[in-house]
Each structure stands twice: as C-alpha cells, then as structure tokens.
Design a protein around this motif. Structure first.
Motif, short mmCIF file in Angstrom:
data_model
loop_
_atom_site.label_atom_id
_atom_site.label_comp_id
_atom_site.label_asym_id
_atom_site.label_seq_id
_atom_site.Cartn_x
_atom_site.Cartn_y
_atom_site.Cartn_z
N MET A 362 0.88 -1.18 0.00
CA MET A 362 0.00 0.00 0.00
C MET A 362 0.91 1.22 0.00
O MET A 362 1.60 1.49 0.98
N TYR A 406 -5.05 6.65 -5.66
CA TYR A 406 -6.31 5.92 -5.44
C TYR A 406 -6.51 4.85 -6.51
O TYR A 406 -6.85 3.70 -6.20
N MET A 409 -4.20 1.92 -5.93
CA MET A 409 -4.56 1.08 -4.79
C MET A 409 -5.80 0.22 -5.07
O MET A 409 -5.90 -0.90 -4.58
N THR A 410 -6.73 0.75 -5.84
CA THR A 410 -8.01 0.05 -6.03
C THR A 410 -8.10 -0.70 -7.35
O THR A 410 -8.98 -1.54 -7.53
N TRP A 452 -13.62 1.79 1.29
CA TRP A 452 -12.30 2.39 1.14
C TRP A 452 -11.27 1.29 1.07
O TRP A 452 -11.51 0.16 1.49
N PHE A 453 -10.09 1.61 0.53
CA PHE A 453 -9.08 0.56 0.40
C PHE A 453 -8.36 0.27 1.71
O PHE A 453 -7.51 -0.61 1.77
N THR A 455 -6.77 2.39 4.80
CA THR A 455 -5.44 2.93 5.07
C THR A 455 -4.83 2.37 6.34
O THR A 455 -3.63 2.29 6.48
#
Length: 679
Positions: A362, A406, A409-410, A452-453, A455
């Motif tokens: 991440m 974003y 990450m997704t 959300w991914f 955090t």
C-alpha cells in the motif's frame, strides 16, 4: 459483668440470625478477596514483565479503587437490612435493663467478629486465587511466569485498611440508629411497615419523561465524540428515572391490582397484593437497585467481551499489513517523488537484507487537516470558529488523496475533472453534492464511495469522524489552506505498508531495525520528517494488554455486582418473609393450606420479581447504540459480534436470575409457611 459476656452475646447474635449473617459475611469475603486480587495484580512482577503489562496494571489500579468505593456503598446498604432485623432483639435487651451503652458494646463486638470472619478468609482466598488470576492474565498475553505462590504485603495492607475503615463506619452508623431509637420503636421496627402509600403520579410521570429523554439521547447519538459527552449524563438520568418509576409505578401497579376484584379477591392473590402494597416504596427502591446492578453487569460483560473477542479484527484494522510505515513531511513539495523514493528504497533494502519481500504493498500520499463540517464546507481556521460543546458533533478529520494513488490502490480507472472529487465518509453521514474548504478549493462530488481501500494506521483510530477525499491534484487542493497568520493548515503524509513473508520474530526484528535506521537519519541531519513504524506482531501484545485488561476488570467488577444483586434479592425476600410470617400464620388458622401459600408466594414473586430483569433488558437495548459508538473509539467495527455478545450476555444473566428466583422463593416459603425457625 464477667469478661467474655459481650463477645458471647455478639457471637450468639450472629449464630441465631443464621439466615441473615452468613450471606452477608460471604459477600464481604468475596469483596475482600477481589480487592486483594486487584491490589496484587497491580504490582505483580509477572504482569509488569509482560509487554503492555503496565497498561494492565493501570486498569487494575483503577479497578481496585472502584471496588473499594462500591464496597462502602453496598455494605452500607445491606447493613441496613441487618439492623432492621436486629432492632427487635436490641429493644428486648433494653427492656430487660441493658442500656444503650452496653448494647453498643455488643454491636462493637459483632462488627469486630464480622470483620474478622470476612477479612481473614477473604485474604486467604485472595492469596490462593491471586496466582490463578495472574496465570490467567499471563496466559491471555502468552507470557511466562513461575507457579510459586507469593503474598503481597502491600496488597494485604491496601486491602485491610480500607475495609477496616468501612467496618468502623458501619458500626458508627448502626450505633447512630440505636442511639436515636427508644425501646418501643426498636421492638416494633420489624413489623412497623409503611403507611398506606399513595401513587405519586407526578414522580412517575417525571421518571418516564427523564427515561424517555435518556433513551432519546442514546439512540440519536451520531458520533463517538458526542457519545463520550452524553454517556455519563444518560447513565445518571437512567438511574434517577429507574428509581422514580419503580417506586411510584410499583405502588400504582398494586393499586390497579386491588381494583381488579376478579384478580384481587382470590386466595392466591389477596394476601400477596395486600402485603406488597404496604411496603412498595421500599420494595420499589430494592427493585430499582437490582435493575441498575443488572444493567451494569450486562453492559460491562457485553462490551468487554466484544472488545476482547474482536481484538484480532481490530489489530488487522489498525495494522492492515505486517509492517506499516507513515512519514509526516514538513512541506508539500517533499511528496513529489525524491523524498518518498529515498524512504522507499531504504525500506526495500532493509527488507531484502532480512530475506523478505515487500508484498501486498500500500503506497499512497495524503494531505490532512481538521475542522468543522458546515454543510459541504470545512472550516479549518480556529480563529473563525465559535466553538462550543455542540460543535463536537461537526468536528471532522479530512484526508486528501491524489487520484493517481487511489487508482493504483483500487485497480480502478477513475477520471476526474479539475473541480471533481470522490468522497468516502467514515463514522459520519455526508451526502452533499459539493465539498470544499474555507477560503480554498471547492469540488463537485462525482461519487460517494461505499468502501475504502483501508489505510489503517493512526487515521483509522482517530476519535473524530473521517472523510477521505480523492482529488485530481493534492498540491492544487491544499493551496490557500492557511490561517489568518499565513500558517499552513495541513500536514503531508506518505504511507508505505506491506507484508514480508517473514515469521513473527523476524518481523519484529525488521520493525526494530527500521525504527533505528530512521532515528539515525534524523540524528545525522536529515530531520525534515517525522516517522512512525509499526509491526502488527509487535503491537499485538499492547492490543491484548489493553483489551485483556479491560475484559479482566469487567469480569471482576461484574462478579462483584452480581454478588451485590443476589444479596439484595436474598435480603429482600428474607426480610419480607419475616414481615409476612404472622399474616400467613393467621391465614393458615382460617383455612389456608400449604399449597395455597405456595400459590400466593409465586403470585407475589412473579408480580414484581422479574421487573428488574425486564427493566435491565430495556435499558440495555436502548443503550446499545451509544455503547456501540463508544466501542468505535477502540476501533471495534464488528456490529454482528457486539449484537451476539449483548444477546448472549442477557440470556446467560436471565438464566442465572431464574436460578436466584428459585432459591430465594424457597427461602421465603420456608419462613412464611412453617415458622419453625422463628428467631
């Protein structure tokens, strides 16, 4: 009088009141034992040696003071039952020529013997079970300890002194009651009863209004900050309302039963209702006390169980990867690539040296600020905020995420215009079409994200609600975000989290080396950043010391509160049994059978006995939303788990309550039906 006369009378008084003193002494033993165990654990070397052991000992330290304070209140309450039962005996002594000074000596010796019979076995039991308690904590924390039994001299002193003071205060209070009573009032104290009560509609309605307001507060709380401020107020309101409703409502309820001729004029109901109506004010106070204690037990057990059982989920929420790093950079421009690339390369080099790989990475940047959410506008300049207690519900932490990070990450391929944004609201409701900052950029909300991914990190355990806003360019978005003095009102962060394929010990060693490396960087002149490095396995001990300590303390305090509730129930049944004994004797003489007596007793007990359980269940149901918000502060998001622990706690407690009902109903029946143990 010869030596030993007063001690003998005191021992005879304890022995003859065998229904009253043994439960009282057993409860005192339990409280002394629990107090010593907590006092022992708060200084135990084996607990202190655990990772996070200091936190457990802090909880034990808080718990021991709570327990001592509760012991004072509860033993004062139960001692009143004993004095009510003993006043007739003391009145007889007074009539036979013994003055109050001599009766006071008997009370002094009785207090001494009760203290002796309580503290000596309590300390012995505390020493015996303290090792078991220590082993339990060490087992939870997966630590090591010896099996050698030890005695904490400090724990003994810390236990003996407070309870000695408590027993002295109980003696002085009993002496006060004796001193201001005459022989006639002492003889009639047990059978005096109460004046025919009137249903006080005003108090009952006031109680309902207060309870309704407390329930409204509990179910309308939207965020954890408001829950902290409102919880204590709601608790005090519920306690006050419970007493008002139980006292006024129980009198009103009995009056209604008396007016129902088809119900009232039956052998099984007539005696029970007519007996209850003359003591419902005192009866209502006892029922309210039981209800409050039951609610406290259910709240503590359900919430602490959820925290402990859900500990693993909370660890993964707080630390989404095995190694989690976060760098706070002093200037926005540091996130353009050079600084982050240097930190990334340093981390990868150290991981590679340990034989690991950076997997499930991440890697993302954030710009953070905080302020009050006014519609879709964030007010971040403190000088322009008129802050009051109500503002807490609007306080929010904002993190801006670049669209590039974003999408990476997704795995999405979202496109945004320069004035568009994606918004994810966490622990706050936001469905506005626009979002922006005071005197800075504003955006149209293109999409409200449903997930959300993840955090992790400090952001996810913030006590204030969060909003993650995906923008095309975080540098452009943060431009102009300054206060009246020109100071920037945001901080820049870069997060790099990953799994390593290493075992737990190697992960912990890698965590240690990363921290040392960045510490040396700052000491050698590269000090334009603040770093945080977390290892999931290293932090696990601290997590379980926190939640294990809370859970352990919850069990101990709940056990004490259960003791208290059982003793109140028992004394309520026994004292009322002696009050009703003569009534049932008269009814037997005019034809009431033992079977009729049992039916009457069941009618009386079932009429009021389960009201506290129903009230506790109702309080727990309405308290559920506010407690759930408070648990969010501990990062517990597992709604299903909390529902299950709450329902399970109530069912187990209800089963226990039924068992207590059966036991105390038997004691009441033996007193009123046989009179064979008249004391």
């Amino acid at each position: 009088m010869r030596i030993g006369f007063y001690p003998k009378l005191a021992l005879d008084g304890i022995r003859k009141n065998k229904r009253m003193y043994p439960p009282y002494i057993l409860t005192c033993i339990g409280m002394v034992m629990m107090t010593y165990i907590l006092a022992y654990l708060r200084t135990a070397e084996a607990v202190a040696a655990l990772r996070g052991g200091w936190l457990i000992q802090e909880f034990m330290n808080i718990g021991v003071y709570i327990l001592i304070f509760f012991s004072l209140l509860f033993l004062s309450y139960t001692n009143a039952f004993l004095m009510r039962r003993r006043k007739k005996e003391f009145g007889l002594y007074n009539i036979l020529g013994m003055d109050k000074k001599n009766i006071g000596r008997i009370l002094l010796w009785e207090t001494f013997f009760v203290a002796l019979f309580s503290m000596v076995p309590g300390l012995i039991g505390g020493v015996a079970f303290s090792k078991l308690a220590e082993l339990g904590i060490v087992r939870i924390m997966e630590g090591e300890t010896s099996y050698t039994l030890s005695i904490s001299v400090g724990g003994v002193v810390f236990t003996v002194i407070p309870f000695a003071v408590i027993f002295i205060l109980l003696f002085l209070n009993s002496l006060r009651q004796l001193w201001f009573s005459n022989a006639i009032s002492l003889l009639r104290s047990e059978t005096a009863g109460e004046k025919p009560p009137k249903a006080n509609w005003l108090l009952g309605i006031l109680g309902i209004l207060i309870l309704g307001a407390a329930y409204y507060i509990a179910v309308t709380i939207k965020d954890p900050i408001s829950a902290i401020l409102a919880f204590l107020i709601a608790v005090l309101m519920v306690i006050a309302a419970t007493y008002l409703i139980m006292i006024a409502g129980s009198v009103w309820f009995c009056r209604i039963l008396q007016k129902r001729k088809g119900y009232y004029y039956k052998p099984g109901h007539f005696v029970s209702v007519s007996s209850m109506v003359y003591r419902m004010r005192r009866n209502g106070a006892g029922l309210a006390s039981i209800c409050i204690l039951a609610t406290m037990v259910l709240v503590m057990i359900s919430s602490t169980s959820a925290l402990f059982i859900g500990g693993e989920d909370m660890i993964y929420s707080r630390y989404p990867r095995e190694i989690n790093t976060e760098f706070r950079l002093y200037e926005n421009k540091q996130m353009t690539g050079e600084d982050t690339a240097f930190f990334r390369d340093t981390i990868n080099r150290i991981v590679d040296a340990h034989g690991g790989v950076c997997d499930h990475v991440m890697d993302f940047r954030m710009v953070g600020t905080a302020g009050l959410l006014n519609g879709g506008d964030v007010i971040y300049d403190a000088s322009s905020i008129n802050f009051d207690m109500g503002s807490y519900s609007d306080l929010v932490q904002i993190y801006l995420i670049p669209l590039e990070d974003y999408n990476a990450m997704t795995g999405r391929d979202v496109e945004l215009a320069y004035d568009e944004a994606l918004v994810y609201a966490y622990r706050i409701h936001f469905d506005g079409e626009e979002f922006g900052f005071q005197n800075a950029r504003h955006y149209k909300v293109k999409e409200h994200l449903s997930e959300w991914f993840g955090t992790g990190g400090a952001a996810m355990v913030s006590i204030v609600p969060l909003m993650f806003v995906v923008v095309p360019d975080i540098y452009d978005a943060s431009e102009g975000m300054t206060d009246a003095a020109g100071n920037e009102m945001f901080d820049a962060r870069w997060n790099y989290c990953f799994d390593t394929s290493l075992d737990d010990e190697e992960d912990i060693e890698l965590h240690r080396e990363l921290k040392e490396t960045f510490k040396e960087m700052k000491q050698n002149g590269r000090d334009n950043f603040v770093y945080e490095v977390y290892s999931r396995e290293y932090e696990r001990a601290d997590f379980f010391s926190l939640y294990g300590g809370i859970f352990y303390l919850g069990i101990i305090l709940s056990t004490v509160f259960i003791f208290a509730a059982v003793l109140i129930i028992y004394y309520k049944q026994v004292s009322e049994g002696y009050e009703d004994q003569s009534r049932y004797e008269i009814m037997q003489k005019v034809g009431m059978t033992k079977r009729d007596i049992r039916k009457s007793i069941n009618s009386q007990l079932l009429t009021v006995f389960f009201l506290p359980l129903f009230g506790a269940g109702l309080h727990l149901a309405f308290a559920f939303p506010i407690i759930e918000k408070l648990l969010l502060l501990f990062n517990l998001h597992n709604h299903t788990l909390f529902v299950c622990t709450t329902i399970g706690s109530f069912l187990v407690f209800a089963l226990f309550y039924v068992v207590v009902y059966r036991i105390t109903a038997g004691a009441y029946y033996q007193i009123v039906s046989g009179a064979k143990d008249r004391e």
